[in-house]
Enzyme design. Sequence first.
Site, PDB file in Angstrom:
ATOM      1  N   ALA A  23       8.896  -2.578  -4.923  1.00 14.70           N
ATOM      2  CA  ALA A  23       8.267  -2.667  -6.326  1.00 14.70           C
ATOM      3  C   ALA A  23       7.834  -1.286  -6.205  1.00 14.70           C
ATOM      4  CB  ALA A  23       7.731  -4.109  -6.551  1.00 14.70           C
ATOM      5  N   ASN A  24       7.414  -0.875  -6.883  1.00 18.57           N
ATOM      6  CA  ASN A  24       6.448   0.817  -7.053  1.00 18.57           C
ATOM      7  C   ASN A  24       4.853   0.489  -7.216  1.00 18.57           C
ATOM      8  OD1 ASN A  24       6.392   1.061  -9.007  1.00 18.57           O
ATOM      9  ND2 ASN A  24       9.043   1.468  -9.430  1.00 18.57           N
TER      10      ASN A  24
END
Length: 477
Positions: free
Chosen positions: A283-284
């Site tokens: 993810a980020n």
Amino acid sequence: MASITIRQLDDDLKRQLRLRAARNGRSMEDEARTILRSASSGESVEQSRATALTADMAPVARRAAPSLSRSEERRNRILLIIGGGIAAYKSLEIIRRLKDRGAEVRCIMTKAALEFITVLSASALSGERVFVNLFDATAEHDVGHIRLAREAELVVVAPATADLMAKMAAGTADDLATAVLLATDAKVLLAPAMNPHMWAHPATRRNVALLERDGVIVIGPTAGEMAEAGEAGIGRMAEPREIVCAALPFLYGSRAQQSLKGQRVIVTSGPTREPIDPVRYIANRSSGKQGHAIASAAAALGAEVLLVTGPVSLPDPVGAKTVKVETAQQMLAEVNRGLPADVAIFAAAVADWRVDDPNANKIKKQPGATPSLRLIENPDILAAIGHRDKDRPRLVIGFAAETEQIIEHAKAKLTRKGCDWMVANDVSAGSGVMGGDCNTVHLVTAQGVESWPPQSKEAVARALVARVAEAVSGAQP
Ligand code: C5P
């Protein structure tokens, strides 16, 4: 020449000056100036009042709003006065809901409110400083009670206690909340909350009737269980949702021409999560704040909004249809399902790659054996929509989060992805944009580049949808 500041006055003098300033609708400094002027000229304080208001207040007003007109200064700004009652905890939800609708919320807490909730929680939720004291050495020069009163489009009092309403009805101004209520010319909305006997008392009935005659709007209270064990009846504060619904029509966005009415707007927001196995993912750091703020701002201008969002810890924006997804592929499918649309704004931080073949079971940790992940490219949702022949939205807007050569990269992306506008911003480590509340953006269009000043993500959202409204309907929101 000797100099004296209000801070140096003794407490009793300060108190008298404060009350007098509140009564006359002036800051303490201006009140002191008026008194000194009348003493030196021999004219009465009453006579000097008119001169003071025109002469002294003008520079104050100019200083307060160097570039904005008064109506712009107040636009979408709500002053929430939190009274001292058990329902004060609900006012925190009111702040959150109003902010979701794009309002700026400033809070005043009465001393009694401090017994129920903290300044910290109200300021964390509002994102602004919370005001408590009528005399505040730092605020008086900066945001004094007159400015607090002037700069609100709407004043909401929640919870409004019996005592606060009695003071309002009598025109008393002996603390910051009541001074501001006396000084404001904005609409005032009260959400009373008190014990049913207090609500039913003839004194409260008289005060409510008087306030309503003065043009104050009273919402609630409702019937229900009270905080005191075994007590029930009319006195519970209206629910935050109802209070916010009552407040919104007084805000600029709702009152103004609904410049996106009839327009269908798709917004993507948040990160995506690309699974490695059933428990792990890539993810980020995207929080979704910018995308969600855009969805709220578009809904506030009357658009029919579809928000497709990755996992975030934000409430769904009021007025938008929110569809929650995890992966880039799911996001693309939902955006396609949402077409046709007039406008599409891609604010999501979509993962560029996903794991080719995520494990069906949790990958076991084995000493000395580090698994390697084979990544494959995710679909580019923005480019897919930007290059569509059929059902391409009239206006396709992308975001370019860059860490260097921001504008050059944004221009290249504008062409490559087939979009009409690119909102470029610096997300390098020191910028605080990823996950933060502020954003500094450049709007890149075929006509050129506009660099906007640093502002909150809500303000960026409002400015952007205002431009969208202009572009799609030729209307000024
Ligand atoms: O190429 P880059 O990720 O910098 O492009 C950013 C823009 O493209 C954003 O508007 C983002 O929402 C969009 N995007 C997308 N799908 C991807 C990658 C980016 O919609 N797979």
